[in-house]
Scaffold this active site. Sequence first.
Site, short mmCIF file in Angstrom:
data_model
loop_
_atom_site.label_atom_id
_atom_site.label_comp_id
_atom_site.label_asym_id
_atom_site.label_seq_id
_atom_site.Cartn_x
_atom_site.Cartn_y
_atom_site.Cartn_z
N HIS A 1 0.86 -1.19 0.00
CA HIS A 1 0.00 0.00 0.00
C HIS A 1 0.89 1.23 0.00
CE1 HIS A 1 -3.94 1.86 1.68
NE2 HIS A 1 -3.21 2.80 1.10
N GLU B 1 -2.44 -1.56 -3.30
CA GLU B 1 -3.55 -0.79 -2.73
C GLU B 1 -3.17 0.69 -2.68
OE1 GLU B 1 -5.42 -4.01 0.29
OE2 GLU B 1 -4.21 -2.44 1.17
N HIS C 1 -8.08 -5.73 6.93
CA HIS C 1 -7.75 -4.72 7.94
C HIS C 1 -7.98 -5.29 9.34
CE1 HIS C 1 -6.31 -0.59 8.50
NE2 HIS C 1 -6.76 -0.82 9.71
C1 LIG Z 1 -6.52 -1.01 2.92
C2 LIG Z 1 -6.03 -1.52 4.19
O1 LIG Z 1 -6.77 -1.75 5.11
C3 LIG Z 1 -4.59 -1.77 4.37
O2 LIG Z 1 -3.82 -1.49 3.27
C4 LIG Z 1 -4.08 -0.99 5.48
O3 LIG Z 1 -4.45 0.32 5.22
C5 LIG Z 1 -2.62 -1.14 5.66
O4 LIG Z 1 -1.98 0.08 5.47
P1 LIG Z 1 -0.93 0.58 6.56
O5 LIG Z 1 0.11 -0.48 6.65
O6 LIG Z 1 -0.40 1.86 5.97
O7 LIG Z 1 -1.68 0.76 7.84
N1 LIG Z 2 -6.10 -4.66 2.83
C1 LIG Z 2 -5.73 -4.87 4.17
C2 LIG Z 2 -4.29 -5.12 4.28
O1 LIG Z 2 -3.60 -5.21 3.30
C3 LIG Z 2 -3.65 -5.31 5.59
O2 LIG Z 2 -4.26 -4.64 6.63
P1 LIG Z 2 -3.64 -4.93 8.10
O3 LIG Z 2 -3.64 -6.42 8.33
O4 LIG Z 2 -2.24 -4.39 8.09
O5 LIG Z 2 -4.56 -4.21 9.03
#
Ligand SMILES: CC(=O)[C@@H](O)[C@H](O)COP(=O)(O)O
Ligand SMILES: NCC(=O)COP(=O)(O)O
Length: 241
Positions: free
Chosen positions: A43, A70, A191
Amino acid sequence: MTKLSVNINKIATLRNSRGGDNPNVVKVAIDCERFGAEGITVHPRPDERHIRYQDVYDLKEIVTTEFNIEGNPSERKFVELVLANKPTQVTLVPDALGAITSNAGWDTITHKSLLIDLISEFKEAGIRTSIFVDPDLKMVEGAKETGTDRIELYTEPYAEGYTKNRESAIKDFVLAAGRANELGLGLNAGHDLSLENLRYFQQNIPNLLEVSIGHALICDSIYLGLENTIQLYLRETKAKI
Ligand SMILES: CC(=O)[C@@H](O)[C@H](O)COP(=O)(O)O
Ligand SMILES: NCC(=O)COP(=O)(O)O
């Protein structure tokens, strides 16, 4: 069958904390796949606080499973990054600048025309699309109208509610997933999913195609090791009722 995509943002956070290249995100991605991960998620955020844009190019060279990028498409730079790398999937997330992490899904009604344009651009490039949504029937129905292949259900409220009352925490997700299935939308989720809450979610959400998990999985790997941790998460995603 639910695929496990490992989000390696936190590996980049650790690397960036010292300015060098340890741990190396490419090596970790290769190892995650070797240990059984069925996808790699990143992301990149505009401030590059964890995954950098260059990491995406480097990872594209080596990821052999499903590569999921993402991010927020409000910046053209993100759209160009995705188009240049042609991942398996792009997941559009409406994360605000400065937010610690993603904290809400799209309003698929207000942003319908923006999403329609972006989704057709990505699909023309042969990239599967997913959009991040709250478990709200109107938002799921709005997502269908954008032409997206999949939605990703934002599971933070489920994870938070799970410890208090898991039946009530999952209720809206079951309804949203049911509507997505009726509409022919593919279903992802992510998430704050964890070893504690993943099995119950997977077993109650029909046709869950993918979960992307980062924070809890990387935390667990500190104690359990990365290979063992990935195996434990795979066991949860494949558990029969
Ligand atoms: C879309 C989502 O829920 C994840 O990509 C989450 O946002 C992780 O991103 P961070 O690692 O920046 O918290
Ligand atoms: N799309 C959710 C993700 O990639 C990971 O979220 P998290 O496990 O770091 O909260």
